[in-house]
Motif scaffolding. Structure first.
Motif, PDB file in Angstrom:
ATOM      1  N   LEU A  76     -22.791   3.379 -64.209  1.00  0.00           N
ATOM      2  CA  LEU A  76     -21.342   3.237 -64.224  1.00  0.00           C
ATOM      3  C   LEU A  76     -21.011   1.753 -64.236  1.00  0.00           C
ATOM      4  CD1 LEU A  76     -18.712   4.942 -64.021  1.00  0.00           C
ATOM      5  CD2 LEU A  76     -18.829   4.614 -61.539  1.00  0.00           C
ATOM      6  N   LEU A  77     -20.208   1.329 -65.210  1.00  0.00           N
ATOM      7  CA  LEU A  77     -19.909  -0.088 -65.364  1.00  0.00           C
ATOM      8  C   LEU A  77     -18.409  -0.340 -65.330  1.00  0.00           C
ATOM      9  CD1 LEU A  77     -21.145  -2.933 -65.993  1.00  0.00           C
ATOM     10  CD2 LEU A  77     -20.601  -2.455 -68.397  1.00  0.00           C
ATOM     11  N   PRO A  78     -17.938  -1.172 -64.397  1.00  0.00           N
ATOM     12  CA  PRO A  78     -16.526  -1.563 -64.419  1.00  0.00           C
ATOM     13  C   PRO A  78     -16.223  -2.382 -65.671  1.00  0.00           C
ATOM     14  CG  PRO A  78     -17.535  -2.057 -62.289  1.00  0.00           C
ATOM     15  CD  PRO A  78     -18.647  -1.730 -63.238  1.00  0.00           C
ATOM     16  N   THR A  79     -15.078  -2.136 -66.268  1.00  0.00           N
ATOM     17  CA  THR A  79     -14.692  -2.898 -67.454  1.00  0.00           C
ATOM     18  C   THR A  79     -14.503  -4.370 -67.114  1.00  0.00           C
ATOM     19  OG1 THR A  79     -13.584  -0.934 -68.318  1.00  0.00           O
ATOM     20  CG2 THR A  79     -12.994  -3.043 -69.317  1.00  0.00           C
ATOM     21  N   ASP A  80     -13.956  -4.620 -65.929  1.00  0.00           N
ATOM     22  CA  ASP A  80     -13.646  -5.980 -65.491  1.00  0.00           C
ATOM     23  C   ASP A  80     -14.481  -6.298 -64.249  1.00  0.00           C
ATOM     24  OD1 ASP A  80     -12.574  -8.383 -64.692  1.00  0.00           O
ATOM     25  OD2 ASP A  80     -10.497  -7.687 -64.628  1.00  0.00           O
ATOM     26  N   LEU A  81     -15.363  -7.268 -64.352  1.00  0.00           N
ATOM     27  CA  LEU A  81     -16.224  -7.662 -63.235  1.00  0.00           C
ATOM     28  C   LEU A  81     -15.741  -8.951 -62.564  1.00  0.00           C
ATOM     29  CD1 LEU A  81     -19.703  -6.965 -64.872  1.00  0.00           C
ATOM     30  CD2 LEU A  81     -18.690  -5.684 -62.965  1.00  0.00           C
ATOM     31  N   SER A  82     -14.502  -9.329 -62.816  1.00  0.00           N
ATOM     32  CA  SER A  82     -14.017 -10.619 -62.323  1.00  0.00           C
ATOM     33  C   SER A  82     -13.486 -10.564 -60.890  1.00  0.00           C
ATOM     34  CB  SER A  82     -12.899 -11.142 -63.229  1.00  0.00           C
ATOM     35  OG  SER A  82     -11.760 -10.291 -63.166  1.00  0.00           O
ATOM     36  N   GLY A  83     -13.289  -9.358 -60.351  1.00  0.00           N
ATOM     37  CA  GLY A  83     -12.707  -9.238 -59.021  1.00  0.00           C
ATOM     38  C   GLY A  83     -13.720  -9.405 -57.905  1.00  0.00           C
ATOM     39  N   ASP A  84     -13.219  -9.451 -56.676  1.00  0.00           N
ATOM     40  CA  ASP A  84     -14.086  -9.484 -55.502  1.00  0.00           C
ATOM     41  C   ASP A  84     -14.573  -8.071 -55.194  1.00  0.00           C
ATOM     42  OD1 ASP A  84     -13.891 -12.204 -55.163  1.00  0.00           O
ATOM     43  OD2 ASP A  84     -12.203 -12.097 -53.778  1.00  0.00           O
ATOM     44  N   LEU A  85     -15.749  -7.988 -54.584  1.00  0.00           N
ATOM     45  CA  LEU A  85     -16.409  -6.706 -54.351  1.00  0.00           C
ATOM     46  C   LEU A  85     -15.512  -5.710 -53.617  1.00  0.00           C
ATOM     47  CD1 LEU A  85     -18.955  -4.949 -54.431  1.00  0.00           C
ATOM     48  CD2 LEU A  85     -19.731  -6.104 -52.346  1.00  0.00           C
ATOM     49  N   LEU A 115     -26.451 -11.870 -65.598  1.00  0.00           N
ATOM     50  CA  LEU A 115     -25.146 -11.827 -64.934  1.00  0.00           C
ATOM     51  C   LEU A 115     -25.145 -12.714 -63.693  1.00  0.00           C
ATOM     52  CD1 LEU A 115     -24.515  -7.965 -65.095  1.00  0.00           C
ATOM     53  CD2 LEU A 115     -23.549  -9.709 -66.605  1.00  0.00           C
ATOM     54  N   SER A 116     -23.952 -13.080 -63.257  1.00  0.00           N
ATOM     55  CA  SER A 116     -23.832 -13.852 -62.019  1.00  0.00           C
ATOM     56  C   SER A 116     -24.174 -12.963 -60.833  1.00  0.00           C
ATOM     57  CB  SER A 116     -22.408 -14.382 -61.867  1.00  0.00           C
ATOM     58  OG  SER A 116     -21.499 -13.317 -61.612  1.00  0.00           O
ATOM     59  N   SER A 117     -24.500 -13.566 -59.691  1.00  0.00           N
ATOM     60  CA  SER A 117     -24.843 -12.780 -58.494  1.00  0.00           C
ATOM     61  C   SER A 117     -23.668 -11.906 -58.066  1.00  0.00           C
ATOM     62  CB  SER A 117     -25.260 -13.709 -57.355  1.00  0.00           C
ATOM     63  OG  SER A 117     -24.221 -14.609 -57.027  1.00  0.00           O
ATOM     64  N   LYS A 118     -22.455 -12.408 -58.239  1.00  0.00           N
ATOM     65  CA  LYS A 118     -21.260 -11.628 -57.898  1.00  0.00           C
ATOM     66  C   LYS A 118     -21.150 -10.390 -58.779  1.00  0.00           C
ATOM     67  CE  LYS A 118     -16.203 -12.011 -57.840  1.00  0.00           C
ATOM     68  NZ  LYS A 118     -15.041 -12.913 -58.018  1.00  0.00           N
ATOM     69  N   GLU A 119     -21.376 -10.544 -60.073  1.00  0.00           N
ATOM     70  CA  GLU A 119     -21.310  -9.407 -60.998  1.00  0.00           C
ATOM     71  C   GLU A 119     -22.425  -8.410 -60.715  1.00  0.00           C
ATOM     72  OE1 GLU A 119     -19.344 -11.611 -64.924  1.00  0.00           O
ATOM     73  OE2 GLU A 119     -21.512 -11.743 -64.553  1.00  0.00           O
ATOM     74  N   GLN A 120     -23.606  -8.913 -60.401  1.00  0.00           N
ATOM     75  CA  GLN A 120     -24.712  -8.024 -60.054  1.00  0.00           C
ATOM     76  C   GLN A 120     -24.385  -7.213 -58.801  1.00  0.00           C
ATOM     77  OE1 GLN A 120     -28.461 -10.091 -59.776  1.00  0.00           O
ATOM     78  NE2 GLN A 120     -28.302 -10.978 -61.817  1.00  0.00           N
ATOM     79  N   ASP A 121     -23.832  -7.875 -57.803  1.00  0.00           N
ATOM     80  CA  ASP A 121     -23.464  -7.186 -56.558  1.00  0.00           C
ATOM     81  C   ASP A 121     -22.494  -6.042 -56.821  1.00  0.00           C
ATOM     82  OD1 ASP A 121     -25.063  -8.865 -55.088  1.00  0.00           O
ATOM     83  OD2 ASP A 121     -23.426 -10.140 -54.374  1.00  0.00           O
ATOM     84  N   ILE A 122     -21.524  -6.280 -57.691  1.00  0.00           N
ATOM     85  CA  ILE A 122     -20.529  -5.252 -58.003  1.00  0.00           C
ATOM     86  C   ILE A 122     -21.187  -4.050 -58.664  1.00  0.00           C
ATOM     87  CG2 ILE A 122     -18.508  -4.712 -59.426  1.00  0.00           C
ATOM     88  CD1 ILE A 122     -17.626  -7.653 -59.005  1.00  0.00           C
ATOM     89  N   ILE A 123     -22.037  -4.291 -59.645  1.00  0.00           N
ATOM     90  CA  ILE A 123     -22.679  -3.198 -60.374  1.00  0.00           C
ATOM     91  C   ILE A 123     -23.602  -2.393 -59.461  1.00  0.00           C
ATOM     92  CG2 ILE A 123     -24.276  -2.642 -62.248  1.00  0.00           C
ATOM     93  CD1 ILE A 123     -23.122  -5.052 -63.761  1.00  0.00           C
ATOM     94  N   LEU A 124     -24.366  -3.073 -58.625  1.00  0.00           N
ATOM     95  CA  LEU A 124     -25.239  -2.375 -57.683  1.00  0.00           C
ATOM     96  C   LEU A 124     -24.423  -1.534 -56.706  1.00  0.00           C
ATOM     97  CD1 LEU A 124     -27.866  -5.157 -56.832  1.00  0.00           C
ATOM     98  CD2 LEU A 124     -28.122  -3.252 -58.424  1.00  0.00           C
ATOM     99  N   ALA A 125     -23.334  -2.095 -56.198  1.00  0.00           N
ATOM    100  CA  ALA A 125     -22.500  -1.385 -55.232  1.00  0.00           C
ATOM    101  C   ALA A 125     -21.825  -0.171 -55.860  1.00  0.00           C
ATOM    102  CB  ALA A 125     -21.450  -2.328 -54.649  1.00  0.00           C
ATOM    103  N   VAL A 126     -21.303  -0.331 -57.066  1.00  0.00           N
ATOM    104  CA  VAL A 126     -20.625   0.761 -57.755  1.00  0.00           C
ATOM    105  C   VAL A 126     -21.577   1.929 -58.000  1.00  0.00           C
ATOM    106  CG1 VAL A 126     -19.646   1.421 -60.002  1.00  0.00           C
ATOM    107  CG2 VAL A 126     -18.811  -0.620 -58.820  1.00  0.00           C
ATOM    108  N   ASN A 127     -22.839   1.624 -58.291  1.00  0.00           N
ATOM    109  CA  ASN A 127     -23.830   2.674 -58.566  1.00  0.00           C
ATOM    110  C   ASN A 127     -24.633   3.083 -57.337  1.00  0.00           C
ATOM    111  OD1 ASN A 127     -23.960   3.180 -61.693  1.00  0.00           O
ATOM    112  ND2 ASN A 127     -23.609   0.992 -61.412  1.00  0.00           N
TER     113      ASN A 127
END
Length: 285
Positions: free
Chosen positions: A82-91, A56-68
């Motif tokens: 927990l995985l967001p369906t859409d990882l395209s947004g800003d954190l 995954l991109s660093s942005k997508e990784q950041d989102i997943i780590l933050a969400v969990n």
């Protein structure tokens, strides 16, 4: 005679204007940054083995780590995440803080730590500038709540609880209690000995963001650092609150009024300390 009077009045108003500029700090209004909003705010549970995290991109990784609320090592060890369906947004869209808080318009910078959501946020002149996950104090070593100010910092130091624990990018906020924020492992729940644990990139950011105190001597604080508000209570008997985002993606979101409620009891003290720092910096030239 009229011309002379006019010149006198003009001079008076110019002097008045200069005096006002010297004695009043102008309010710097930051513009809301452009942010990419995800089109879908739904979440699902998946096995951590189902996701190829490193691809995954660093942005997508950041989102997943933050969400969990986890670091990379613990995320890969988890049974499910927990995985967001859409990882395209800003954190910022995946964290619970409002993008603007008008009650903070005159405050240069401030840090918030939310106990129940295990997240942090920074605001500059009322505009949200950084967000991220944290793991705070466990049930037997609760993180104190209320208003604090950053004081001393160290790129590396050892814990006062166990000298084998290395704390990187440590910034103390409660000197007598030994409480601060720093980089350390994030297992995904409150696990610390009262401190606010952070991912390394977030710890480094806050390390540079906040101001240190200025001491008159070893016993007297002359200038306090950046205000830090730690708020809320964590229910240790319930499931992790963010897991409920699968059913209600907006469940944890703070409104602007929620943040104003936390800041209002402390606003006068924050402004007073900020004025003292401004006067000190002005004297330094």
């Amino acid at each position: 005679m009229k011309r002379i009077t006019g010149l006198i009045l003009l001079t008076f108003f110019l002097l008045l204007s200069c005096n006002r500029e010297n004695n009043e700090q102008p309010m710097l209004k930051r513009a809301l940054p452009e942010r990419i909003e995800p089109k879908n705010f739904t979440y699902s549970y998946i096995s951590s083995k189902e996701i190829h995290f490193d691809s995954l991109s660093s942005k997508e990784q950041d989102i997943i780590l933050a969400v969990n609320r986890m670091d990379k090592i613990h995320l890969k060890k988890a049974d499910s995440i927990l995985l967001p369906t859409d990882l395209s947004g800003d954190l910022e869209f995946y964290m619970p803080y409002p993008f603007e808080v008008k009650a903070l318009d005159s405050i240069k910078k401030i840090i918030f730590f939310s106990y129940p959501t295990e997240t942090f946020a920074t605001y500059e002149y009322g505009i949200l500038t950084h967000v991220g996950p944290t793991n705070m104090g466990k049930e037997t070593a609760l993180t104190p709540t209320g208003l604090f100010f950053t004081n001393w910092k160290a790129e590396e130091t050892t814990s006062t609880v166990n000298d084998e624990w290395l704390l990187k990018w440590n910034f103390n906020v409660a000197n007598n209690l030994g409480v601060g924020f720093h980089q350390y492992e994030l297992p995904g729940y409150p696990a610390s000995h009262s401190c606010m644990r952070l991912l390394e990139k977030d710890a480094k950011m806050l390390y540079d963001f906040a101001d240190q105190w200025v001491l008159e001597n070893n016993d007297v604080v002359k200038i306090k650092g950046t205000p830090v508000i730690i708020f809320g209570k964590y229910d240790f008997k319930a499931q992790k609150p963010w897991l409920a985002l699968k059913s209600n993606p907006k469940l944890l979101a703070f409104s602007e009024e929620d943040i104003e409620k936390e800041i209002t009891p402390h606003l006068n003290e924050i402004k007073k300390e900020e004025k003292i720092r401004d006067e000190y910096n002005a004297q330094k030239g």
